[in-house]
Design a protein around this motif. Structure first.
Motif, PDB file in Angstrom:
ATOM      1  N   PHE A 129      26.881 -24.648 -25.666  1.00 32.35           N
ATOM      2  CA  PHE A 129      27.122 -25.681 -24.840  1.00 32.35           C
ATOM      3  C   PHE A 129      27.141 -26.961 -25.653  1.00 32.35           C
ATOM      4  N   VAL A 130      27.842 -28.070 -25.142  1.00 38.55           N
ATOM      5  CA  VAL A 130      27.335 -29.306 -25.825  1.00 38.55           C
ATOM      6  C   VAL A 130      27.978 -30.297 -24.595  1.00 38.55           C
ATOM      7  N   THR A 131      27.295 -31.565 -24.558  1.00 39.84           N
ATOM      8  CA  THR A 131      27.695 -32.565 -23.759  1.00 39.84           C
ATOM      9  C   THR A 131      27.603 -33.824 -24.501  1.00 39.84           C
ATOM     10  N   VAL A 132      28.183 -34.779 -23.969  1.00 37.97           N
ATOM     11  CA  VAL A 132      28.438 -35.897 -24.916  1.00 37.97           C
ATOM     12  C   VAL A 132      27.737 -37.072 -24.064  1.00 37.97           C
ATOM     13  N   ASP A 133      26.984 -37.781 -24.873  1.00 39.82           N
ATOM     14  CA  ASP A 133      26.223 -38.953 -24.120  1.00 39.82           C
ATOM     15  C   ASP A 133      26.648 -40.355 -24.064  1.00 39.82           C
ATOM     16  N   ALA A 134      26.429 -41.354 -23.716  1.00 39.64           N
ATOM     17  CA  ALA A 134      26.938 -42.629 -23.488  1.00 39.64           C
ATOM     18  C   ALA A 134      27.665 -43.235 -24.774  1.00 39.64           C
ATOM     19  N   LYS A 135      26.809 -42.580 -25.735  1.00 36.50           N
ATOM     20  CA  LYS A 135      27.374 -43.361 -27.282  1.00 36.50           C
ATOM     21  C   LYS A 135      28.478 -42.492 -27.675  1.00 36.50           C
ATOM     22  N   GLY A 136      28.755 -41.521 -27.143  1.00 37.69           N
ATOM     23  CA  GLY A 136      29.862 -40.341 -27.729  1.00 37.69           C
ATOM     24  C   GLY A 136      29.430 -39.295 -28.612  1.00 37.69           C
ATOM     25  N   LYS A 137      27.993 -39.260 -28.440  1.00 41.65           N
ATOM     26  CA  LYS A 137      27.579 -38.050 -29.396  1.00 41.65           C
ATOM     27  C   LYS A 137      27.057 -36.972 -28.656  1.00 41.65           C
ATOM     28  N   GLU A 138      27.566 -36.041 -29.451  1.00 40.74           N
ATOM     29  CA  GLU A 138      27.457 -34.736 -28.795  1.00 40.74           C
ATOM     30  C   GLU A 138      25.957 -33.952 -28.759  1.00 40.74           C
ATOM     31  N   LYS A 139      25.628 -33.334 -27.666  1.00 41.14           N
ATOM     32  CA  LYS A 139      24.242 -33.099 -27.596  1.00 41.14           C
ATOM     33  C   LYS A 139      24.063 -31.502 -27.151  1.00 41.14           C
ATOM     34  N   ASN A 140      23.142 -30.751 -27.665  1.00 47.22           N
ATOM     35  CA  ASN A 140      23.010 -29.256 -27.242  1.00 47.22           C
ATOM     36  C   ASN A 140      22.740 -29.195 -26.032  1.00 47.22           C
ATOM     37  N   TYR A 141      23.226 -28.196 -25.038  1.00 53.71           N
ATOM     38  CA  TYR A 141      23.014 -28.249 -23.894  1.00 53.71           C
ATOM     39  C   TYR A 141      22.653 -26.638 -23.535  1.00 53.71           C
ATOM     40  N   ASN A 142      22.010 -26.357 -22.614  1.00 50.88           N
ATOM     41  CA  ASN A 142      21.489 -24.931 -22.195  1.00 50.88           C
ATOM     42  C   ASN A 142      22.176 -24.538 -21.106  1.00 50.88           C
ATOM     43  N   TYR A 143      22.461 -23.025 -20.898  1.00 51.79           N
ATOM     44  CA  TYR A 143      22.962 -22.487 -19.644  1.00 51.79           C
ATOM     45  C   TYR A 143      22.075 -22.826 -18.482  1.00 51.79           C
ATOM     46  N   TYR A 144      20.768 -22.839 -18.605  1.00 50.84           N
ATOM     47  CA  TYR A 144      20.100 -23.257 -17.361  1.00 50.84           C
ATOM     48  C   TYR A 144      19.740 -24.547 -17.210  1.00 50.84           C
ATOM     49  N   ASP A 145      20.222 -25.433 -17.690  1.00 46.10           N
ATOM     50  CA  ASP A 145      20.135 -26.914 -17.524  1.00 46.10           C
ATOM     51  C   ASP A 145      20.723 -27.505 -16.075  1.00 46.10           C
ATOM     52  N   SER A 146      21.573 -26.678 -15.629  1.00 40.38           N
ATOM     53  CA  SER A 146      22.056 -27.176 -14.293  1.00 40.38           C
ATOM     54  C   SER A 146      22.409 -25.845 -13.317  1.00 40.38           C
ATOM     55  N   LYS A 147      22.119 -25.941 -12.240  1.00 38.62           N
ATOM     56  CA  LYS A 147      22.555 -24.645 -11.401  1.00 38.62           C
ATOM     57  C   LYS A 147      23.800 -24.563 -11.306  1.00 38.62           C
ATOM     58  N   GLU A 148      24.750 -25.640 -11.520  1.00 38.85           N
ATOM     59  CA  GLU A 148      26.271 -25.494 -11.348  1.00 38.85           C
ATOM     60  C   GLU A 148      26.705 -24.453 -12.479  1.00 38.85           C
ATOM     61  N   LEU A 149      26.200 -24.852 -13.562  1.00 38.92           N
ATOM     62  CA  LEU A 149      26.361 -24.165 -14.754  1.00 38.92           C
ATOM     63  C   LEU A 149      26.004 -22.707 -14.820  1.00 38.92           C
ATOM     64  N   ILE A 150      24.773 -22.229 -14.497  1.00 42.91           N
ATOM     65  CA  ILE A 150      24.193 -21.285 -14.287  1.00 42.91           C
ATOM     66  C   ILE A 150      25.230 -20.063 -13.335  1.00 42.91           C
ATOM     67  N   ASN A 151      25.633 -20.915 -12.269  1.00 42.06           N
ATOM     68  CA  ASN A 151      26.607 -20.328 -11.194  1.00 42.06           C
ATOM     69  C   ASN A 151      27.874 -19.944 -11.719  1.00 42.06           C
ATOM     70  N   ALA A 152      28.245 -21.019 -12.648  1.00 38.27           N
ATOM     71  CA  ALA A 152      29.605 -20.674 -13.494  1.00 38.27           C
ATOM     72  C   ALA A 152      29.649 -19.499 -14.444  1.00 38.27           C
ATOM     73  N   VAL A 153      28.246 -19.468 -15.130  1.00 37.89           N
ATOM     74  CA  VAL A 153      28.533 -18.495 -16.370  1.00 37.89           C
ATOM     75  C   VAL A 153      27.739 -17.036 -16.009  1.00 37.89           C
ATOM     76  N   LYS A 154      26.959 -17.089 -14.944  1.00 35.03           N
ATOM     77  CA  LYS A 154      26.377 -15.825 -14.829  1.00 35.03           C
ATOM     78  C   LYS A 154      26.992 -14.605 -14.935  1.00 35.03           C
ATOM     79  N   GLY A 155      28.108 -14.333 -14.421  1.00 35.32           N
ATOM     80  CA  GLY A 155      29.142 -13.198 -14.605  1.00 35.32           C
ATOM     81  C   GLY A 155      29.505 -13.025 -16.088  1.00 35.32           C
TER      82      GLY A 155
END
Length: 232
Positions: A129-155
């Motif tokens: 997973f990656v996110t983009v910060d305010a400067k347009g730079k991509e950063k690593n993201y983890n599946y557990y970093d948000s409840k919404e993402l956990i719920n989306a990818v659990k299955g």
């Protein structure tokens, strides 16, 4: 089919088809984003998994951009791919601290060949997973970093674990990299689905390299002891 053939087939079919992800987060699929990644991974699994022996699985979180995100091999950055696995690489040569730790540990265990003969490393979520910060730079993201993402990818995670067990994975012991959120999530999931009889959690290589470098040898010894306990 060999264990390696099954992993290669698994990598080829990897595609996220789960629920819609939260805004600002995108999937990183190294096997589709970089032309050479599939070729590299195929070489690796043909070289080290060219047999039908079962392996114990080691589950990380999800691939980062500078390791498995480029090579297609979990916890293996381009530097370690060339120097430790002796597989050629062309392109951006990145350095991932987690990969440094893993290969120091593998060498302490015995050798790359000896380690991969008994163990198979992947992640709860095999894509990144990656996110983009305010400067347009991509950063690593983890599946557990948000409840919404956990719920989306659990299955998708449940399906991923079930599929990887069919590759030839032992189910008596599973090793979890991460003694925080990754461990909690995997233990809860295992309570629900009974994938493995026992889960052994080890501190995540990134945590060790970031906060515990002065006592790194302690963690190398801890890893090796845990792995040798199931390989004797």
């Amino acid at each position: 089919m060999t264990f390696g053939d099954k992993v290669i087939q698994f990598n080829k079919q990897l595609e996220y088809k789960g629920a819609l992800l939260p805004d600002g987060i995108r999937i990183m699929n190294p096997f589709k984003e970089y032309e050479q990644t599939m070729v590299i991974a195929n070489s690796f699994y043909h070289k080290y998994y060219n047999d039908n022996k079962p392996r114990h699985i080691i589950l990380g979180i999800n691939p980062g951009r500078f390791g498995g995100g480029l090579t297609g091999i979990p916890f293996t950055d381009p530097k370690r791919l060339v120097t430790e696995c002796h597989i050629p690489y062309e392109g951006k040569v990145t350095h991932e601290p987690s990969s440094v730790f893993i290969y120091e540990m593998i060498n302490a265990y015995g050798s790359v060949e000896a380690f991969y003969k008994r163990f198979y490393i992947n992640s709860l979520f095999p894509l990144g997973f990656v996110t983009v910060d305010a400067k347009g730079k991509e950063k690593n993201y983890n599946y557990y970093d948000s409840k919404e993402l956990i719920n989306a990818v659990k299955g998708f995670i449940v399906t991923n674990i079930k599929t990887q067990i069919t590759l030839g994975v032992e189910t008596d012991v599973c090793f979890c990299l991460g003694t925080g959120k990754n461990e909690v999530f995997l233990r809860n999931l295992n309570e629900e689905h009974r994938f493995f009889k026992t889960i052994v959690a080890l501190e995540h290589p990134r945590f060790i390299m970031q906060y515990k470098t002065q006592t790194k040898q302690f963690y190398i010894d801890k890893y090796v002891s845990a792995f040798k306990a199931v390989s004797n």
